[in-house]
Write a protein that holds these residues in place. Structure first.
Motif: not given
Length: 244
Positions: A39, A64-67, A70, A79, A82-83, A85, A206
């Motif tokens: 993250n 990948n963890d979090g916006i 992203e 890209r 999906e998330n 986390n 989010r």
């Protein structure tokens, strides 16, 4: 599944079905595997801690963890599907382990937290086998290594915070007979319900970070200010890439 670089830090582009399938295969084949999560806070630490960054980049899977990451990925022209986390993905990993019969060791949290998490997780997930647990406040790693080996756990869930948990995993994984090691941050606290998760609506929006900040302001305010630092590092690394 793709390996991508977010500047100088590795991350995988995948989805939960694909990664769970790969984990199952590696468990069946007894391939020692490390899974970490990335993250914005982790990214910031990785810019200052070369050993931690080395561990991330050496890991088999970095999810990948979090916006924050992203948005960072978009600046590097890729890209995520999906998330992924750790707080949401780890229960799904445990559900898969319950089906396959793989056993779990929980390592982390304050004294008593892992034991509480064990009780609650075994109630929530039918068939889950948690064969051992320990808090993260130990002084002798050798005893913990022996405890894990005696438990014959297939999977070790390590929740000791970043970057301590990653460094512990890499310093000891070759001494441990388990196959899969997962660095999960605060997940054991969440599983024990010592720390409450945000309502589902905030999670869908989010905005779980805001809920956690309001409930743990002394501990988390620096981390959330770190979002600005994250984008500084992202632009800095993107600039380096252009020059290189």
């Amino acid at each position: 599944m793709e390996n991508r670089l977010l500047g100088n830090v590795k991350v995988n582009v995948t989805n939960r079905n694909e990664i769970l399938s790969k984990i199952t295969t590696r468990l069946n084949e007894k391939q020692k595997t490390v899974i970490l999560f990335l993250n914005a806070h982790c990214y910031n630490i990785a810019q200052k801690d070369d050993i931690y960054r080395k561990h991330i980049n050496a890991s088999d899977f970095v999810l990948n963890d979090g916006i924050g990451v992203e948005l960072g990925a978009k600046l590097f022209n890729f890209r995520f599907d999906e998330n992924l986390n750790g707080t949401d993905f780890t229960p799904q990993l445990l559900e898969a382990a319950a089906i396959s019969g793989d056993s779990i060791f929980l390592l982390g949290g304050q004294p008593g937290v892992a034991e509480t998490a064990k009780t609650k997780l075994e109630r929530r997930i039918p068939g889950l086998k948690i064969v051992g647990c320990s808090d993260g406040y130990f002084t002798h790693s050798q005893k913990i290594v022996e405890q894990i080996n005696q438990s014959k756990a297939d999977i070790v869930i390590v929740g000791m915070g970043v970057p301590l948990q990653e460094k512990w995993i890499y310093n000891h994984k070759d001494l441990i007979h388990s196959t899969l090691f997962v660095g999960v941050g605060a997940y054991i606290d969440f599983a024990s319900e010592r720390i409450k998760r945000a309502p589902s609506l905030l999670r869908k929006m989010r905005m779980e970070w805001l809920y956690r900040l309001l409930h743990e302001p002394k501990r988390l305010w620096k981390r959330n200010i770190g979002s600005l630092i994250f984008f500084y590092y992202i632009f800095k690394n993107k600039s380096r890439k252009k020059r290189g």
